[in-house]
Enzyme design. Sequence first.
Site, short mmCIF file in Angstrom:
data_model
loop_
_atom_site.label_atom_id
_atom_site.label_comp_id
_atom_site.label_asym_id
_atom_site.label_seq_id
_atom_site.Cartn_x
_atom_site.Cartn_y
_atom_site.Cartn_z
N CYS A 1 32.68 10.94 -14.72
CA CYS A 1 31.74 11.66 -15.57
C CYS A 1 31.31 10.79 -16.77
O CYS A 1 30.64 9.80 -16.58
CB CYS A 1 32.37 12.98 -16.02
SG CYS A 1 31.17 14.16 -16.67
N HIS B 1 34.65 15.65 -11.05
CA HIS B 1 35.94 15.52 -11.73
C HIS B 1 37.11 15.76 -10.76
O HIS B 1 37.62 16.88 -10.70
CB HIS B 1 36.05 16.57 -12.83
CG HIS B 1 35.28 16.27 -14.06
ND1 HIS B 1 35.76 15.52 -15.09
CD2 HIS B 1 34.03 16.65 -14.43
CE1 HIS B 1 34.86 15.44 -16.06
NE2 HIS B 1 33.80 16.12 -15.68
#
Lengths: 233, 88, 88, 735
Positions: free
Chosen positions: A86, A202
């Site tokens: 991310c 994630h």
Amino acid sequence: MRFAVISFPGSNCDDDCVRVVREVLGHDAYKVRHDVHDLDRPDVVLVPGGFSFGDYLRCGAIARFSPVMTDVAAFAGRGGPVVGICNGFQILTEAGLLPGALRRNVCLSFICEDRHVAVEGRSTPLTRGLSGEVLRIPIAHNEGNYCADEETLARLEGDGRVVFRYVAPDGRRSPEANPNGAANDIAGICNERGNVVGLMPHPERCAEPLLGNTDGRRLFDALLAAGADGGSR
Amino acid sequence: MKGRITVQLKAGVLDVEGTAIARALGSLGFTASEVRVGRVFEVELGPEVANDPAGAALVLTDMARKLLANPVMERFEVEVLDGASGAA
Amino acid sequence: MKGRITVQLKAGVLDVEGTAIARALGSLGFTASEVRVGRVFEVELGPEVANDPAGAALVLTDMARKLLANPVMERFEVEVLDGASGAA
Amino acid sequence: MTAWSAEVLKRHGLTGEEYARIEATLGRAPSWPELGVFSVLWSEHCSYKSSRVHLRRLPTRGPLVIQGPGENAGVIDAGGGHTVIFKMESHNHPSFIEPKQGAATGVGGILRDVFTMGARPIALLDALRFGDPAHPRTPHLVKGVVHGIGSYGNCVGVPTVGGDVVFDPCYDGNILVNAMAVGVARADRIFLGRAEGVGNPVFYVGSKTGRDGIHGATMASEEFGAQSEEKRPNVQVGDPFVEKLLIEACLEVMSEDLLVGIQDMGAAGLTSSSAEMAARSGSGIVLHLDRVPMRESGMTPYELLLSESQERMLMVCARGREARLIELVSRWGLDVCEIGVVTDSGRFVGTWHGQTVVDIPVSALVDDAPKYERPMAPPPPSPPLDLDAFPQAADGDFTPALSDLLARPSLASKRWVYRQYDHMVRTGTVLRPGEGDAAVVRLPETPRGVAISVGCNGRMCALSPRRGAAMAVAEAAVNVACVGARPAAITDCLNFASPERPAVMWSFSEAIDGLALACEALDTPVVSGNVSFYNETEGRGIHPTPMVGLVGLMPEAARAVGSAFPDAGLDVLLLGRVRPGLAGSEYAAGVGAPLCGDAPDLDLTAVRSLVEALLALHASDLIVSAHDVAEGGLAVALAECTFGDAAVGLVAAAPEHAERADEVLFGEGTGRVIVSTRDPAGVERICSQAGVPVWPLGRTAGQRLQITLAGRPVIDATVAELRARWATGFAGAVE
Ligand SMILES: Nc1ncnc2c1ncn2[C@@H]1O[C@H](COP(=O)(O)OP(=O)(O)O)[C@@H](O)[C@H]1O
Ligand SMILES: [Mg+2]
């Protein structure tokens, strides 16, 4: 194995990464502050999610100047596995360790939800043995819209460096399966050598049964397996 | 000395926000066939470039290159504004 | 006809982004005692104001008031750019 | 010295009588900065002058309570040396003026209330009330508020795990933005807002002070008038990155023995934090205002005292530990500056370049602030609800009515909202938004779970503030029990119109009694809270909205139960029995019926039994899913149970608990839960022991929702078509 988790002042997934490595995988993880020059001989470097320096400018634009980033670059240069998740992915692109850039989601809003990604392309420490799999992994970002010029995109595709792609649960590509407008549905890429990987989803958020999904753990297991083969650096 | 750096998307890079704004303007009854969104940074420069517009321009360019613009998708322009000089 | 609207925070309103950038510039070795960040919108206007700079300025002002600037915290300026007129 | 003009006093929100008290206390006219200090500390927002006499009636003690109201947040014992610390707070007025920044700074403020106690924040929730979706301002407000909450919470890295959004025309001119933060701390590491130890230095930590939000506290205590536009330049801007630094810096400082006390600078900034800290300790404080880090030039003592710049904390350091404090804080790049000292003078003193500009007895500012027993009068009784006026579907098919109800933005899926919030960061979210009746997060370092639910039905409170307030507690308790946690304690945020109107004051008093009754009955004391008055525009007030945030504890987070049916072939039972009513219901609002009649009965003893039964069922692993029947009534609740990933349908026979089909299907009343189980006999056994009536509804099967009443089909639709209406209703209303 030893995981160094880089911690910028606004990182907020650093603790999550440390937690997964220690408590789920049972390996060693420690945070490395952005303002030091000592990675302390890790086997893997994780650049975690968050808002490194608030990221009101471009995400990762300021982080790339942090002292620790020169060490991360050197580690990557020696072939050490580096994974940016991310904000970590955004930082790696800003730092030039990965090509392209991550722009605002086309829907112009933050998105937090589970998404499916297909693992493809060449083998990397994060994806080895998982090629062809479709994983369900949460995303949580405002700037995940991967872009690069045509030439770069062609090169990434041609060299099998697109390693995660947004797909429907059945593995097929479709406009609805792409949450943020990313070019070619790209969710993650690697560098030429394959040791630096950046991805928007994630995996640390879905690595234990308590959180209802363990697909992310498979990526961490791949890292462990790669480390066991590659030995420590 | 004060300067201004304007950063905009390169031509050809889709401006998602601009498109959304053009649409919103349309729904308010305006005609806006295209909108491009950029950012301006007004910077109060240090004493080392006081009364040195050429030097100031170089510094501004450097700031844009290093930090304020992303060369992958953005271009920039710099302007030196005389204005209230940064003293010293 | 083309126009440009520049929107900036009113004086006194905390510029979160500018503060962060000034700090970052400082740590890169630049001297920037203050940075204020604003946005520029370049708008391709419709044929109804072709060759009518005064009209164009009014339209731009209206766009800023209604949509582009947040009157609570922001102020704006408009400029009419002659340039490649919006055809039609 | 001349006394201040009536105009000046009015701008400071002080009455002539209050001003006379100030002069009497000081024995002279106040200076300009002193006037400012009195005005903010004596404002409704800071002094609770209209509510204090009533708040005393709330139960605040219990075996789990470590810290009740009076500190920055409440603290309960979560066992094993762990505590849970939480509070809810309103940011209504600022959010109406500038929705994004108003909501964002609301989140920032409530987080500081929690981490100032030494807690690591683990969850945020937000309870929002907007006007009619068709009102021209509503979509803009919704987008701005949600964006503000998201941008702040996402950046600081605290998951926003739940909330509540309701639309009602009564909020057209006064939206409600109530934010709740939950944190955890070790029981021996709790910090209080105290200024103790004569000679201890007072430190300022965080962002610099600007001219933001001067008079925010008095603004929160005024109703909106036509001139509220002028107040605009005062908006505070939040910087979540600095907040993140502040959290880390504070927790680091707190891990060493450096602090005597700490408090965030919230409403009325430096003034309230320092005066309140001194008041709690019975001490005095001197602030050297010229030392305050300033963002703008030319700032005056008045402005420095009243500024509401965000992301600032006041710390009282143990003498001798200053260097370490400075070292730790500077490492995070934050301003840290010694600005004052604790004294034993009992006075609040401000100096400016060596000259005293403020000198006021602390007690006059805090403990002896005005207190009012404002006149109260019940409004005229509401006429009964005319059931004959309801559009009874002629053929007895209520499918279209259900479908329309599911699309109403108050009932529709809130995914549009929570998709914009990072609800997973910190990897502790066990039940995400939309998955269960309450959010569940893990209690760090333990297998245990913390369940949280927020809400309040304003329409019911309008019909009966006492019963409505009690319902808010009861419903939150049932929600928490549905996921498998035992209700432990509540925080509240009491949103009301002007206390100067006797009917409003009466409803406030009634709501307090309702809260007290329910908290007693359910063993959930009030540990923190907030009052927001003057939620009215040009004399039109909101419904009384006593928002409740309830925290429950569960031994094993992994056993949390969701609300949707996960499978076909499960038995579906209705636990609890109420007489459902249409007065105040979402159905009645949907068909345009006036808001009148009697709020449904509420039997708190029955609710208590229901909670106990649910906990016993969870302990025996008997329930697979549980969902309470709330807004929209039984039919809506059943439909919601089919909207899970499994999308499995249901064939059900509705209970004949009311005379009319619409009352059975859409009537509301707190105290019913729909459970699915593989062992219906086991469920019935435990429920009968607990004295909870059970009605067998049917079984999960197929892809349709089919409901019959007394053998007659009343609802029949595919889950997919109902789901589509529900899934798009919210975005459809605000996009
Ligand atoms: N403002 C909000 N912020 C975050 N989550 C929200 C918000 N509003 C609703 N939700 C979540 O959406 C889900 C459904 O909300 P709601 O329809 O109010 O449920 P319920 O009927 O259980 O009260 C819940 O999980 C709730 O926490
Ligand atoms: Mg509920």
